[in-house]
Design a protein around this motif. Structure first.
Motif, PDB file in Angstrom:
ATOM      1  N   ALA A 150       0.832  -1.205   0.000  1.00 38.02           N
ATOM      2  CA  ALA A 150       0.000   0.000   0.000  1.00 38.02           C
ATOM      3  C   ALA A 150       0.871   1.261   0.000  1.00 38.02           C
ATOM      4  N   MET A 151       1.972   1.228   0.746  1.00 36.63           N
ATOM      5  CA  MET A 151       2.894   2.371   0.766  1.00 36.63           C
ATOM      6  C   MET A 151       3.518   2.589  -0.610  1.00 36.63           C
ATOM      7  N   LEU A 152       3.883   1.525  -1.245  1.00 37.58           N
ATOM      8  CA  LEU A 152       4.568   1.592  -2.536  1.00 37.58           C
ATOM      9  C   LEU A 152       3.651   2.102  -3.645  1.00 37.58           C
ATOM     10  N   THR A 153       2.395   1.710  -3.612  1.00 31.93           N
ATOM     11  CA  THR A 153       1.465   2.052  -4.696  1.00 31.93           C
ATOM     12  C   THR A 153       0.511   3.195  -4.369  1.00 31.93           C
ATOM     13  N   ARG A 154       0.451   3.559  -3.087  1.00 32.58           N
ATOM     14  CA  ARG A 154      -0.544   4.546  -2.615  1.00 32.58           C
ATOM     15  C   ARG A 154      -1.955   4.069  -2.919  1.00 32.58           C
ATOM     16  N   ARG A 155      -2.165   2.802  -2.731  1.00 33.04           N
ATOM     17  CA  ARG A 155      -3.480   2.196  -2.949  1.00 33.04           C
ATOM     18  C   ARG A 155      -3.822   1.362  -1.727  1.00 33.04           C
ATOM     19  N   PRO A 156      -5.061   1.360  -1.289  1.00 34.39           N
ATOM     20  CA  PRO A 156      -5.451   0.475  -0.191  1.00 34.39           C
ATOM     21  C   PRO A 156      -5.238  -0.993  -0.574  1.00 34.39           C
ATOM     22  N   TRP A 157      -4.824  -1.812   0.388  1.00 32.84           N
ATOM     23  CA  TRP A 157      -4.535  -3.229   0.149  1.00 32.84           C
ATOM     24  C   TRP A 157      -5.709  -3.943  -0.512  1.00 32.84           C
ATOM     25  N   ASP A 158      -6.916  -3.689  -0.038  1.00 33.53           N
ATOM     26  CA  ASP A 158      -8.089  -4.367  -0.598  1.00 33.53           C
ATOM     27  C   ASP A 158      -8.243  -4.067  -2.089  1.00 33.53           C
ATOM     28  N   ASP A 159      -7.960  -2.838  -2.496  1.00 33.19           N
ATOM     29  CA  ASP A 159      -8.021  -2.483  -3.913  1.00 33.19           C
ATOM     30  C   ASP A 159      -6.935  -3.196  -4.714  1.00 33.19           C
ATOM     31  N   VAL A 172      -5.480  -6.141  -4.152  1.00 35.06           N
ATOM     32  CA  VAL A 172      -5.726  -7.566  -4.377  1.00 35.06           C
ATOM     33  C   VAL A 172      -7.003  -7.804  -5.182  1.00 35.06           C
ATOM     34  N   ALA A 173      -7.938  -6.872  -5.132  1.00 36.66           N
ATOM     35  CA  ALA A 173      -9.174  -7.036  -5.900  1.00 36.66           C
ATOM     36  C   ALA A 173      -8.977  -6.663  -7.367  1.00 36.66           C
ATOM     37  N   ASN A 174      -8.176  -5.610  -7.615  1.00 35.32           N
ATOM     38  CA  ASN A 174      -8.080  -5.078  -8.975  1.00 35.32           C
ATOM     39  C   ASN A 174      -6.659  -4.952  -9.499  1.00 35.32           C
ATOM     40  N   SER A 175      -5.674  -5.350  -8.750  1.00 37.43           N
ATOM     41  CA  SER A 175      -4.264  -5.092  -9.029  1.00 37.43           C
ATOM     42  C   SER A 175      -4.101  -3.590  -9.271  1.00 37.43           C
ATOM     43  N   LEU A 176      -3.361  -3.210 -10.280  1.00 35.79           N
ATOM     44  CA  LEU A 176      -3.114  -1.782 -10.531  1.00 35.79           C
ATOM     45  C   LEU A 176      -4.047  -1.214 -11.592  1.00 35.79           C
ATOM     46  N   ASP A 177      -4.996  -2.029 -12.058  1.00 38.78           N
ATOM     47  CA  ASP A 177      -5.717  -1.653 -13.273  1.00 38.78           C
ATOM     48  C   ASP A 177      -6.975  -0.818 -13.070  1.00 38.78           C
ATOM     49  N   THR A 178      -7.124  -0.182 -11.940  1.00 41.22           N
ATOM     50  CA  THR A 178      -8.237   0.750 -11.780  1.00 41.22           C
ATOM     51  C   THR A 178      -7.693   2.101 -11.362  1.00 41.22           C
ATOM     52  N   GLN A 179      -8.391   3.134 -11.779  1.00 43.63           N
ATOM     53  CA  GLN A 179      -7.970   4.476 -11.398  1.00 43.63           C
ATOM     54  C   GLN A 179      -8.384   4.740  -9.951  1.00 43.63           C
ATOM     55  N   PRO A 180      -7.547   5.496  -9.229  1.00 43.25           N
ATOM     56  CA  PRO A 180      -7.906   5.829  -7.844  1.00 43.25           C
ATOM     57  C   PRO A 180      -9.225   6.586  -7.787  1.00 43.25           C
ATOM     58  N   ARG A 181      -9.984   6.339  -6.723  1.00 41.77           N
ATOM     59  CA  ARG A 181     -11.256   7.037  -6.536  1.00 41.77           C
ATOM     60  C   ARG A 181     -11.010   8.352  -5.807  1.00 41.77           C
ATOM     61  N   SER A 182     -11.990   9.218  -5.832  1.00 43.64           N
ATOM     62  CA  SER A 182     -11.831  10.545  -5.232  1.00 43.64           C
ATOM     63  C   SER A 182     -11.584  10.480  -3.724  1.00 43.64           C
ATOM     64  N   GLY A 183     -12.099   9.502  -3.041  1.00 42.05           N
ATOM     65  CA  GLY A 183     -11.925   9.415  -1.597  1.00 42.05           C
ATOM     66  C   GLY A 183     -10.668   8.677  -1.158  1.00 42.05           C
ATOM     67  N   ASP A 184      -9.888   8.172  -2.112  1.00 46.33           N
ATOM     68  CA  ASP A 184      -8.698   7.387  -1.757  1.00 46.33           C
ATOM     69  C   ASP A 184      -7.668   8.189  -0.976  1.00 46.33           C
ATOM     70  N   ASN A 185      -7.455   9.453  -1.336  1.00 49.73           N
ATOM     71  CA  ASN A 185      -6.451  10.255  -0.632  1.00 49.73           C
ATOM     72  C   ASN A 185      -6.795  10.424   0.839  1.00 49.73           C
ATOM     73  N   ALA A 186      -8.051  10.709   1.128  1.00 54.70           N
ATOM     74  CA  ALA A 186      -8.467  10.851   2.517  1.00 54.70           C
ATOM     75  C   ALA A 186      -8.326   9.523   3.265  1.00 54.70           C
ATOM     76  N   LEU A 187      -8.687   8.446   2.596  1.00 58.47           N
ATOM     77  CA  LEU A 187      -8.560   7.118   3.182  1.00 58.47           C
ATOM     78  C   LEU A 187      -7.097   6.808   3.496  1.00 58.47           C
ATOM     79  N   LEU A 188      -6.212   7.110   2.563  1.00 58.45           N
ATOM     80  CA  LEU A 188      -4.788   6.847   2.763  1.00 58.45           C
ATOM     81  C   LEU A 188      -4.191   7.723   3.859  1.00 58.45           C
ATOM     82  N   ARG A 189      -4.634   8.980   3.953  1.00 53.35           N
ATOM     83  CA  ARG A 189      -4.167   9.841   5.050  1.00 53.35           C
ATOM     84  C   ARG A 189      -4.587   9.262   6.396  1.00 53.35           C
ATOM     85  N   GLY A 190      -5.811   8.759   6.459  1.00 53.93           N
ATOM     86  CA  GLY A 190      -6.284   8.128   7.690  1.00 53.93           C
ATOM     87  C   GLY A 190      -5.469   6.891   8.033  1.00 53.93           C
TER      88      GLY A 190
END
Length: 184
Positions: free
Chosen positions: A75-84, A86-104
């Motif tokens: 998650a640190m390396l990709t700036r993506r939540p772990w669940d995203d 493993v569900a989608n690998s890297l092939d989806t665009q980040p959602r608008s709420g991802d930044n807030a989620l990652l800050r949390g």
């Protein structure tokens, strides 16, 4: 670091045309040659991330010394939540709420993040810093192509040059090209 400044022009030039600003790269002096073993471990991790393969992500991250903290490291390396991841690998665009989620997550897992940074090879710290700078620049410039996808492409190429495994290479490249097409 990057600096944007007005381009110096002669007063006569100012009368006839405007000049674009200069983009200046400031040399920070942080350079290091990465060992072959480290580059291959890093490339294997990106192949696993590209495929969303949990077992390969775990094995590759463990090779880099993070042990069971591989979901956090990925998650640190990709700036993506772990669940995203493993569900989608890297092939989806980040959602608008991802930044807030990652800050949390960063606030919640600050101690574990520090521990991961202590565990990884020193070479990884330089790559994490470079990656962070590139993503911030990418975001500031409004670029729609994500640097982690480019990283995955280059890592796939490096692994293919090393092991010539056309099946593994094709699987990764197909997924990445499918993402490339969906973005544009």
């Amino acid at each position: 670091n990057i600096l944007v400044r007005p381009k110096k022009v002669h007063s006569i030039q100012k009368l006839f045309w405007s000049t674009p600003p200069q983009l200046v790269l400031l040399d920070h002096g942080l350079y290091r040659e990465l060992s072959v073993d480290f580059r291959l471990q890093y490339a294997r991790l990106w192949r696993a991330l590209s495929l969303g393969d949990t077992a390969l992500i775990a094995a590759s991250a463990r090779e880099l010394g993070v042990g069971n903290l591989y979901p956090l490291f990925a998650a640190m390396l990709t700036r993506r939540p772990w669940d995203d991841l493993v569900a989608n690998s890297l092939d989806t665009q980040p959602r608008s709420g991802d930044n807030a989620l990652l800050r949390g997550y960063a606030q919640r897992y600050a101690k574990q993040i520090t521990h991961v940074l202590d565990l990884v090879p020193r070479q990884m710290l330089l790559l994490l810093k470079m990656s962070d700078c590139l993503r911030n620049l990418e975001s500031a410039l409004g670029n729609s192509h994500y640097s982690h996808i480019l990283t995955a492409h280059v890592c796939a190429d490096a692994l293919f040059a090393h092991d010539r495994n056309i099946v593994a290479y094709s699987r990764v490249k197909f997924r990445l090209y499918a993402f490339d097409v969906s973005v544009f």
